[in-house]
Design a protein around this motif. Sequence first.
Motif, PDB file in Angstrom:
ATOM      1  N   MET A   1       0.857  -1.203   0.000  1.00  0.00           N
ATOM      2  CA  MET A   1       0.000   0.000   0.000  1.00  0.00           C
ATOM      3  C   MET A   1       0.881   1.237   0.000  1.00  0.00           C
ATOM      4  O   MET A   1       1.831   1.337   0.761  1.00  0.00           O
ATOM      5  N   ALA A   2       0.574   2.150  -0.856  1.00  0.00           N
ATOM      6  CA  ALA A   2       1.395   3.355  -0.972  1.00  0.00           C
ATOM      7  C   ALA A   2       1.160   4.274   0.212  1.00  0.00           C
ATOM      8  O   ALA A   2       0.043   4.671   0.502  1.00  0.00           O
ATOM      9  N   ALA A   3       2.237   4.596   0.914  1.00  0.00           N
ATOM     10  CA  ALA A   3       2.129   5.570   1.999  1.00  0.00           C
ATOM     11  C   ALA A   3       2.596   6.916   1.481  1.00  0.00           C
ATOM     12  O   ALA A   3       3.120   7.739   2.199  1.00  0.00           O
ATOM     13  N   ASN A   4       2.406   7.124   0.204  1.00  0.00           N
ATOM     14  CA  ASN A   4       2.858   8.343  -0.446  1.00  0.00           C
ATOM     15  C   ASN A   4       1.817   9.433  -0.293  1.00  0.00           C
ATOM     16  O   ASN A   4       0.662   9.259  -0.672  1.00  0.00           O
ATOM     17  N   PRO A   5       2.206  10.587   0.283  1.00  0.00           N
ATOM     18  CA  PRO A   5       1.227  11.648   0.510  1.00  0.00           C
ATOM     19  C   PRO A   5       0.564  12.131  -0.778  1.00  0.00           C
ATOM     20  O   PRO A   5      -0.521  12.696  -0.750  1.00  0.00           O
ATOM     21  N   LEU A   6       1.219  11.887  -1.922  1.00  0.00           N
ATOM     22  CA  LEU A   6       0.626  12.328  -3.182  1.00  0.00           C
ATOM     23  C   LEU A   6      -0.648  11.551  -3.477  1.00  0.00           C
ATOM     24  O   LEU A   6      -1.539  12.028  -4.180  1.00  0.00           O
ATOM     25  N   THR A   7      -0.728  10.341  -2.958  1.00  0.00           N
ATOM     26  CA  THR A   7      -1.919   9.546  -3.222  1.00  0.00           C
ATOM     27  C   THR A   7      -2.947   9.696  -2.102  1.00  0.00           C
ATOM     28  O   THR A   7      -3.887   8.926  -1.994  1.00  0.00           O
TER      29      THR A   7
ATOM     30  N   LEU B   1      -4.020 -12.843   4.999  1.00  0.00           N
ATOM     31  CA  LEU B   1      -4.415 -12.824   6.417  1.00  0.00           C
ATOM     32  C   LEU B   1      -3.339 -12.211   7.307  1.00  0.00           C
ATOM     33  O   LEU B   1      -3.646 -11.492   8.266  1.00  0.00           O
ATOM     34  N   SER B   2      -2.080 -12.473   6.977  1.00  0.00           N
ATOM     35  CA  SER B   2      -1.012 -11.979   7.836  1.00  0.00           C
ATOM     36  C   SER B   2      -0.921 -10.459   7.805  1.00  0.00           C
ATOM     37  O   SER B   2      -0.212  -9.866   8.612  1.00  0.00           O
ATOM     38  N   GLY B   3      -1.637  -9.834   6.891  1.00  0.00           N
ATOM     39  CA  GLY B   3      -1.664  -8.371   6.862  1.00  0.00           C
ATOM     40  C   GLY B   3      -2.624  -7.773   7.877  1.00  0.00           C
ATOM     41  O   GLY B   3      -2.650  -6.558   8.077  1.00  0.00           O
TER      42      GLY B   3
ATOM     43  N   SER C   1      -2.776  -2.691   6.234  1.00  0.00           N
ATOM     44  CA  SER C   1      -3.940  -3.215   5.527  1.00  0.00           C
ATOM     45  C   SER C   1      -3.580  -4.487   4.773  1.00  0.00           C
ATOM     46  O   SER C   1      -2.571  -4.535   4.081  1.00  0.00           O
ATOM     47  N   PRO C   2      -4.389  -5.531   4.907  1.00  0.00           N
ATOM     48  CA  PRO C   2      -4.095  -6.787   4.212  1.00  0.00           C
ATOM     49  C   PRO C   2      -4.255  -6.633   2.702  1.00  0.00           C
ATOM     50  O   PRO C   2      -5.192  -5.970   2.238  1.00  0.00           O
ATOM     51  N   GLN C   3      -3.354  -7.271   1.972  1.00  0.00           N
ATOM     52  CA  GLN C   3      -3.329  -7.124   0.516  1.00  0.00           C
ATOM     53  C   GLN C   3      -3.558  -8.469  -0.179  1.00  0.00           C
ATOM     54  O   GLN C   3      -3.070  -9.494   0.279  1.00  0.00           O
TER      55      GLN C   3
ATOM     56  N   GLY D   1      -8.060  -4.607   2.687  1.00  0.00           N
ATOM     57  CA  GLY D   1      -8.519  -3.906   3.886  1.00  0.00           C
ATOM     58  C   GLY D   1      -9.248  -2.605   3.602  1.00  0.00           C
ATOM     59  O   GLY D   1     -10.048  -2.149   4.421  1.00  0.00           O
ATOM     60  N   ARG D   2      -8.973  -2.016   2.448  1.00  0.00           N
ATOM     61  CA  ARG D   2      -9.496  -0.687   2.149  1.00  0.00           C
ATOM     62  C   ARG D   2     -11.018  -0.631   2.290  1.00  0.00           C
ATOM     63  O   ARG D   2     -11.732  -1.527   1.838  1.00  0.00           O
TER      64      ARG D   2
END
Lengths: 462, 419
Positions: free
Chosen positions: A1-7, A86-88, A217-219, A229-230
Motif C-alpha cells: 500500500m502506498a504511503a505516499n502523501p501524493l496519493t 491474512l497476515s496483513g 492493511s491486508p493485501q 482492507g481498504r
Amino acid sequence: MAANPLTKRTRVDTDDVQGLVLQGFGKHRAAAYLVLEVIDGAGARSWLSSLLPEITLGEARPSGVARNLALTSSGLAKLGLPPATLSGFSLEFLEGMTSAHRSRLLGDEGAAAPVRWEWGAPGGPEVDVLLLVFAPDTDALTAALERHRADLTGSGLREVATLDTEDIGRGEHFGFRDGLSQPTMSGVGRAGPQRHTVAPGEFLLGYLNEHGQYPRSPQVTGADDLDFGRNGSYLVLRTLVQDVAGFWRYVDRATRRPDGSPDPEARTALAARMVGRWPSGAPLTLSPEVDRSELAEQNDFGYDADDRDGMRCPVGAHVRRTNPRDSLPPKPGTEASTDVGKRHRLLRRGRPFGPPIAPDAALDEGSAQPADRGLHFLALCSDIARQFEFISHTWAMNPAFAGLLDDADPLLGGHSSRGTSFTVQGVPVRRRHQGVPAFVTPRGGAYFFLPGGRALRHLAGS
Amino acid sequence: MTHQVALTFSARVLPGRREALERLLGVMAEDPDGNRVIPFARLPLTHFARVLLLEPQADEDEPTVIVTLDCDATVGERLDDLVQVAGAGLDELFGACADYPDVPTPDRRLAYLRAHLRDSRVFYVHAVGRTLPQIRDEARLRQALEDHLDTQVDQLAGLTPAEVRDAIRSHVASEPTLAWALAPAPQPALVWRLREKLHKIAVPALLVVTLPIGIPAAIVWALMLRWHERVDAFPEIEPDPERLRELGDAEDFLVQNAFTSRAPIRPGGFWKLTSRLTELVGDYTARHVFTTGSLSGLTTVHFARFMRVDPDEQVLFTSYYDGSLESYNNDFVDQVAWVLNTVFGQQADYPRTRWMVHDGAHNERWFKNFIRGHQVPTQVWYSAYPDLAAVTIDQNARLRAGLSGELEGEELDAWLRIL
C-alpha cells in the motif's frame, strides 16, 4: 500500500463502505445479530455471493431491511483468504479476543473469563461470521431472520448464537442516555465540532489516520490485485450483561441518610457521578448539581478548563475515563491533548438487549432471578490495540488512571481484586466508595472485520 | 539515605549447558521473590531485578546470561548481600558459565561477580534518591491516611484546607507507626550530591572551553547527520507474529512490565560515533535533568538503562514501565518522540529521522515495529513493589513531603487532592 502523501485520499469512498460505519441505522428500531460458524468454505462462499446484493453500503438511509456482514480471522481463512493476505491483519485480530494475553488486557477474569462465555468461548463452536440485520420494525425483522435461517440450511454455515436486541429508547439499562459522544469521521461531508472530528483512517483502512499514516492493511496480490482492507473496519463485539438491580442497590446503600432511610436524590447523584452524565445525558461537567436535560446534546466541552480536578465530573467517571477529551498529557487543556485523544476514539454502534427496567423497579426486583439484560457493545476502529484495547486497559480498567489510587471504571470494573474503589473528588477532601462490585459482565465477544464492498465481492469469489 | 545504583553481570554460557540453564530460569520465573537460586525479595534494598539469556550473535557459539539489579547504593554492599543471600544459588546460575570457580567460596563468588560487572552507558532512575524503604513506607502511609480519611469525611466537612491538613498531621503524629512521616525524606549523602553537582557544572564548563573546536565540529557533525539521514538505507522490519505472541504471553500480569531490547548500531563509523555522543547526552540528562519523576513528561518508567554487552557493541536496553507495551509505545510516539529519536535513532531498523529529533518515532507503525522487532524475552524479573505505579509512588512521596514545612494556597489545595 502506498504511503505516499501524493496519493492521499481525503474523500471516503462511501459507496464501498458498509453502512454501519457511516450510520447507526437509528430509524431501524429492530435488530438482531446472527453469529455463524462456517462448516464448509465453498458453500459459505456461495451463500455470501447470494447475500451480496442485500448488504447495505454507503450513507443512504435504507428504507427496508439493512444488512451488514463481518468476519473473524478464522472466518476469513475458511472462506479461502490466503495466509499471505491474512497476515496483513493485526496481531490482536488474528489472535482473537479470548487469548490469555487479551483477557489480561481486557480484564476478562473471574466471572468475566471467556471460558464462561455463552458465545465466542475458547473450545466452543467457532465464531466465523457475523450477520447484522436491522429492520424498521420487529415484524420485518422476524421475517428477515426467518428467511436468513432458511437460507442457512445446507449452506455450509450454521448458527452459533442469535443476539437479539431490544428497543429501549435512547438509553441503556442503568437508566442513562447513551451514545451521545460519537466522533465524526472527516471525509464524509458531515461537519462536527473540531474536538470530535477524527481522520477517516482511525475507523477505515485505506485512509490517513491521526498519525498522518495509513493503517496496516491486508493485501491480495496476483491477478486479482486488491487492497483487501481498504474501506473495511475492525468490529469489536462484546455481549455485556448489566446487573441493573445490583447497580442501583449499591448506590442506594452508599447514599442512605444517617437514619437509614433512602435518599433518592443522592442516589441518582452518585449514580450520575459514576457515569459522568445525568440520566438525561446532561454532562456533570456542565451541570454538576442537577440534571438539566436541555444540556444532553451539548457535547462540545473539555474537562481541563472548568473541571480539571474532577470536582464536577469525578476523574474516575465512566465517560471521563473512556474519553478524557483534553484532560491528559501532553499539555492538558490544549489542542495537543485533544489531538492525542483522537488516536483513541471509537465509533460505537451497540444496542441493548433484554427488557428495560426503571431504577425504582430494579431496586424492588428480586435478586434471585433478575431478567437477562445488557448491551451488545459494538465498536468500529482501524487499530484494535491502539483504540479499543488501549481504552479498556490504560484508561477504563487502570486503577491508577489519571492519578487515582485504586479505582477502575465504576461500571466496567469489579472482576479483579484491584480497583474496586470509586472516588468522588470534593472540598475539602474526597469521598471514597469502597467495595464497588461488578455491575457489568462480559458473556460473549469476538474481534471481527467489516470488509468494504469490493473485499466482500472478492471473498465471495464474484 | 542513598542514591541508586545499577548492577549488571554478564557471563558467557558454557557449551552444552544452555538447556539446563533455561530450565533453571524457568524455576526462577515461577517464583522471582523466593526461588532457590536468587530469592530476589530477600535481597535488601533491591527495587527491580532480571535474568535473561541473550542469544549468541554471529561470531558467538553460546548465549550470554545477563543479570541486572536496580538497588539503593552502594555497589559493594549489594554485592555482599547477593553473595550472602544467594550463596550456592549463584553456583547453580553462574556455574553454567565460563570462568566460574570450581570450588566456590563466598570470597570467590564475590570475586567472580566483581569480575563480571558491566557498566551501563545510561542509567535512568524515576526519582533519584528515593530508596526502597522510602517507597514502601510511603505506600503504607498513603494507605493508612486514605483509610483514616474514609472515617473522617463528615467530620472534616466545612473545615478550611489548613485545618484539614492540621487534622491529618495530628493523626500522623498520634500514630507511632506513622509519626516518622512528619520529617522530610532524607536526601542522598552529601558527598555524592556534591560530586553530582560538580559533574553537572563541569560538563557544560568543559564544553564552553572547547567551543572553538566544538562549534565547527558540531556543524560538521550536523551536516553529516543530515546527509546520512537522507542517503542511508532505512529498512522497515515487520515482526514475526509468532514471536509477538510469545512476547505478549509474558506481559501484563502486574501493574508493571519489564522490557528488554537488543539492536545493532547502523553500519558505519558515523553512527557509532553518534550513538556514543547521544549516550553521553543521555547519561547527563538522566543524572541531572530527568531526576524527579518525569522523563520529559513521561511518568511511567521506573528504571531504564542502556548497555553494551556484546563484542560487536550491540545496544542492550532494559526498562521497567507501568501499563501495557501498547501504552508505553503510545506515550513515546505521542509525547517524547524526540527523546526516543535521540537515544534510539542510531539503531538499525529505527524509522528515518530528520535532524535527529524530527520524524523517527512519529512514524507510529514503523516505530512500533522497531520496538517489537528488537525486543527479546525477559525470562525472569522481579519487582519489590509490583502493585505500585510510578505515578502513585510520586504521589505518595508528595503526600509525605507535604506533612512537614509550610503549605498554603494552591499548593495546599493540590496536596489535599492527592488523597
